[in-house]
Write a protein that holds these residues in place. Structure first.
Motif, PDB file in Angstrom:
ATOM      1  N   ALA A 175       0.834  -1.203   0.000  1.00  0.00           N
ATOM      2  CA  ALA A 175       0.000   0.000   0.000  1.00  0.00           C
ATOM      3  C   ALA A 175       0.863   1.245   0.000  1.00  0.00           C
ATOM      4  O   ALA A 175       0.532   2.252  -0.660  1.00  0.00           O
ATOM      5  CB  ALA A 175      -0.924  -0.006   1.215  1.00  0.00           C
ATOM      6  N   CYS A 176       1.972   1.204   0.695  1.00  0.00           N
ATOM      7  CA  CYS A 176       2.900   2.337   0.732  1.00  0.00           C
ATOM      8  C   CYS A 176       3.504   2.577  -0.652  1.00  0.00           C
ATOM      9  O   CYS A 176       3.560   3.722  -1.119  1.00  0.00           O
ATOM     10  CB  CYS A 176       4.002   2.070   1.755  1.00  0.00           C
ATOM     11  N   VAL A 177       3.938   1.506  -1.309  1.00  0.00           N
ATOM     12  CA  VAL A 177       4.504   1.636  -2.659  1.00  0.00           C
ATOM     13  C   VAL A 177       3.440   2.155  -3.629  1.00  0.00           C
ATOM     14  O   VAL A 177       3.724   2.983  -4.496  1.00  0.00           O
ATOM     15  CB  VAL A 177       5.073   0.279  -3.134  1.00  0.00           C
ATOM     16  N   THR A 178       2.200   1.670  -3.472  1.00  0.00           N
ATOM     17  CA  THR A 178       1.108   2.155  -4.321  1.00  0.00           C
ATOM     18  C   THR A 178       0.869   3.644  -4.108  1.00  0.00           C
ATOM     19  O   THR A 178       0.643   4.393  -5.067  1.00  0.00           O
ATOM     20  CB  THR A 178      -0.184   1.372  -4.015  1.00  0.00           C
ATOM     21  N   GLN A 179       0.918   4.082  -2.855  1.00  0.00           N
ATOM     22  CA  GLN A 179       0.740   5.507  -2.568  1.00  0.00           C
ATOM     23  C   GLN A 179       1.866   6.328  -3.188  1.00  0.00           C
ATOM     24  O   GLN A 179       1.621   7.400  -3.757  1.00  0.00           O
ATOM     25  CB  GLN A 179       0.685   5.739  -1.058  1.00  0.00           C
ATOM     26  N   VAL A 180       3.095   5.840  -3.085  1.00  0.00           N
ATOM     27  CA  VAL A 180       4.231   6.512  -3.735  1.00  0.00           C
ATOM     28  C   VAL A 180       3.960   6.679  -5.224  1.00  0.00           C
ATOM     29  O   VAL A 180       4.140   7.767  -5.794  1.00  0.00           O
ATOM     30  CB  VAL A 180       5.530   5.709  -3.517  1.00  0.00           C
ATOM     31  N   PHE A 181       3.518   5.603  -5.859  1.00  0.00           N
ATOM     32  CA  PHE A 181       3.272   5.625  -7.304  1.00  0.00           C
ATOM     33  C   PHE A 181       2.233   6.679  -7.669  1.00  0.00           C
ATOM     34  O   PHE A 181       2.457   7.509  -8.549  1.00  0.00           O
ATOM     35  CB  PHE A 181       2.824   4.238  -7.769  1.00  0.00           C
ATOM     36  N   PHE A 182       1.099   6.677  -6.987  1.00  0.00           N
ATOM     37  CA  PHE A 182       0.019   7.586  -7.362  1.00  0.00           C
ATOM     38  C   PHE A 182       0.354   9.039  -7.036  1.00  0.00           C
ATOM     39  O   PHE A 182      -0.016   9.944  -7.799  1.00  0.00           O
ATOM     40  CB  PHE A 182      -1.288   7.161  -6.692  1.00  0.00           C
ATOM     41  N   VAL A 183       1.031   9.290  -5.921  1.00  0.00           N
ATOM     42  CA  VAL A 183       1.414  10.669  -5.594  1.00  0.00           C
ATOM     43  C   VAL A 183       2.282  11.254  -6.692  1.00  0.00           C
ATOM     44  O   VAL A 183       2.051  12.376  -7.176  1.00  0.00           O
ATOM     45  CB  VAL A 183       2.139  10.726  -4.236  1.00  0.00           C
ATOM     46  N   HIS A 184       3.288  10.489  -7.137  1.00  0.00           N
ATOM     47  CA  HIS A 184       4.209  11.002  -8.141  1.00  0.00           C
ATOM     48  C   HIS A 184       3.582  11.029  -9.540  1.00  0.00           C
ATOM     49  O   HIS A 184       3.874  11.929 -10.328  1.00  0.00           O
ATOM     50  CB  HIS A 184       5.493  10.178  -8.131  1.00  0.00           C
ATOM     51  N   VAL A 185       2.732  10.062  -9.845  1.00  0.00           N
ATOM     52  CA  VAL A 185       2.044  10.079 -11.138  1.00  0.00           C
ATOM     53  C   VAL A 185       1.135  11.296 -11.240  1.00  0.00           C
ATOM     54  O   VAL A 185       1.086  11.974 -12.282  1.00  0.00           O
ATOM     55  CB  VAL A 185       1.238   8.778 -11.348  1.00  0.00           C
ATOM     56  N   MET A 186       0.409  11.607 -10.166  1.00  0.00           N
ATOM     57  CA  MET A 186      -0.474  12.776 -10.192  1.00  0.00           C
ATOM     58  C   MET A 186       0.328  14.064 -10.351  1.00  0.00           C
ATOM     59  O   MET A 186      -0.089  14.992 -11.054  1.00  0.00           O
ATOM     60  CB  MET A 186      -1.307  12.849  -8.909  1.00  0.00           C
ATOM     61  N   PHE A 187       1.491  14.123  -9.703  1.00  0.00           N
ATOM     62  CA  PHE A 187       2.352  15.296  -9.836  1.00  0.00           C
ATOM     63  C   PHE A 187       2.813  15.470 -11.281  1.00  0.00           C
ATOM     64  O   PHE A 187       2.712  16.567 -11.851  1.00  0.00           O
ATOM     65  CB  PHE A 187       3.563  15.158  -8.909  1.00  0.00           C
ATOM     66  N   MET A 188       3.301  14.391 -11.886  1.00  0.00           N
ATOM     67  CA  MET A 188       3.751  14.463 -13.275  1.00  0.00           C
ATOM     68  C   MET A 188       2.589  14.767 -14.212  1.00  0.00           C
ATOM     69  O   MET A 188       2.720  15.539 -15.168  1.00  0.00           O
ATOM     70  CB  MET A 188       4.409  13.137 -13.676  1.00  0.00           C
ATOM     71  N   GLY A 189       1.433  14.163 -13.941  1.00  0.00           N
ATOM     72  CA  GLY A 189       0.266  14.400 -14.783  1.00  0.00           C
ATOM     73  C   GLY A 189      -0.192  15.836 -14.736  1.00  0.00           C
ATOM     74  O   GLY A 189      -0.546  16.423 -15.765  1.00  0.00           O
ATOM     75  N   GLU A 190      -0.207  16.428 -13.540  1.00  0.00           N
ATOM     76  CA  GLU A 190      -0.655  17.821 -13.424  1.00  0.00           C
ATOM     77  C   GLU A 190       0.280  18.760 -14.170  1.00  0.00           C
ATOM     78  O   GLU A 190      -0.165  19.715 -14.805  1.00  0.00           O
ATOM     79  CB  GLU A 190      -0.754  18.220 -11.950  1.00  0.00           C
ATOM     80  N   SER A 191       1.577  18.492 -14.103  1.00  0.00           N
ATOM     81  CA  SER A 191       2.528  19.322 -14.840  1.00  0.00           C
ATOM     82  C   SER A 191       2.274  19.234 -16.341  1.00  0.00           C
ATOM     83  O   SER A 191       2.284  20.245 -17.048  1.00  0.00           O
ATOM     84  CB  SER A 191       3.962  18.870 -14.525  1.00  0.00           C
TER      85      SER A 191
END
Length: 322
Positions: A98-114
């Motif tokens: 779950a921690c690794v999944t949270q890492v993935f989504f936090v960074h994906v959302m950051f890259m996506g918003e940019s």
């Protein structure tokens, strides 16, 4: 044998402590955090519904805006509920996967918003610098390809982070001094060399985001040059007003994000609790303010929201009378 040891060394759970040094204030800090989260989710949800239901908003710029709203909801929802669970319920444990999944989504959302902000800058560039070609350049198939490219780019850049974390052995502490999992914070708990994690975790996303910033800056320099060449002051003000909300959102996203990244990487003397508090605000304040900024500065959205609420009011009155 090495692979077996690495598998054994993966902890069953990590322990998120919230905001170290401010444990006594967790309950009080959770109140504004919860209110901002609710505002962000409601504001962006209303924005999405208005764009979907109002036919005059079915344009590429509002399609990108709805993508931005979806990204904001996902970014805040990936992090804030867990932080509130820590503050209110003392639910400190989070499973390794779950921690690794949270890492993935936090960074994906950051890259996506940019990437979405870059797409919106391109939309404004075409609308102002080549208005006669707008409908031929930004057709719906092109908008669909841009959206697909945004998702694909974000996924491909961040997906290796999963393997970079899963390859690490964790034989020391499993306590994360944060309220949510992020790549470097988790990697630093490993009892192995994390050089590749540090270089990939900082260089690849930052280089990508800096490239986005450069392209956005080039777009707006060309936009400003075109605006100041317009014959009338009224036309200049109208063109600038269409870009004002986007510029506000760009500043709200990039300024705190670069500050957070740089203090995390180089601010060794920066108080840890201040850094983590700012990291929590970063995932909820821009998502909360974005729909407000667009609602205040964009006349079409203001009219759409008013019409949407009027329809809801009329439906409620009709249901009550019947």
């Amino acid at each position: 044998m090495t692979h077996a040891n690495l598998t054994i060394f993966h902890p069953a759970v990590f322990v998120l402590v919230g905001i170290p040094g401010l444990e006594a204030y967790h309950v009080w800090l959770s109140i504004p955090l919860c209110l901002m989260y609710i505002t962000a989710v409601l504001g962006n949800s209303i924005l999405i519904m208005v764009i979907i239901t109002e036919h005059n908003l079915h344009e590429p710029v509002y399609c990108f805006l709805s993508m931005l709203a979806i990204t904001d909801i996902l970014l805040s929802t990936t992090t804030v509920p867990k932080a509130l669970a820590i503050f209110w319920l003392h639910a400190y444990d989070i499973a390794f996967d779950a921690c690794v999944t949270q890492v993935f989504f936090v960074h994906v959302m950051f890259m996506g918003e940019s990437a979405i902000l870059l797409a919106m800058a391109f939309d404004r560039f075409v609308a102002i610098c080549a208005p006669l070609h707008y409908t031929t350049v930004l057709t719906w198939p092109i908008v669909g390809r841009i959206a697909l490219a945004i998702v694909t780019r974000s996924f491909c850049i961040i997906f290796p982070v999963i393997f970079l974390l899963k390859r690490l052995p964790f034989c020391q502490t499993n306590i994360i001094p944060h309220s949510y999992c992020e790549h470097i914070g988790v990697a630093r708990l490993a009892c192995a060399d994390i050089t590749i994690n540090i270089w990939y975790g900082f260089s690849v996303p930052i280089v990508t985001v800096i490239l986005d910033v450069i392209l956005i800056a080039v777009s707006y320099s060309l936009i400003l040059r075109a605006v100041f060449r317009l014959p009338s002051q009224h036309a200049q003000q109208k063109a600038l007003s269409t870009c004002g909300s986007h510029l506000c959102v760009i500043l709200m996203f990039y300024v705190p994000s670069f500050f957070t990244l740089l203090t995390h990487r180089f601010g060794h003397n920066f108080p840890q609790h201040v850094h983590i508090l700012l990291a929590n605000l970063y995932v909820v304040v821009p998502p909360m303010l974005n729909p407000i900024v667009y609602g205040v500065k964009t006349k079409q959205i203001r009219a759409g929201v008013a019409h949407w609420f009027f329809d809801i009011k009329a439906w409620c009155c009709a249901s009550f009378l019947s």
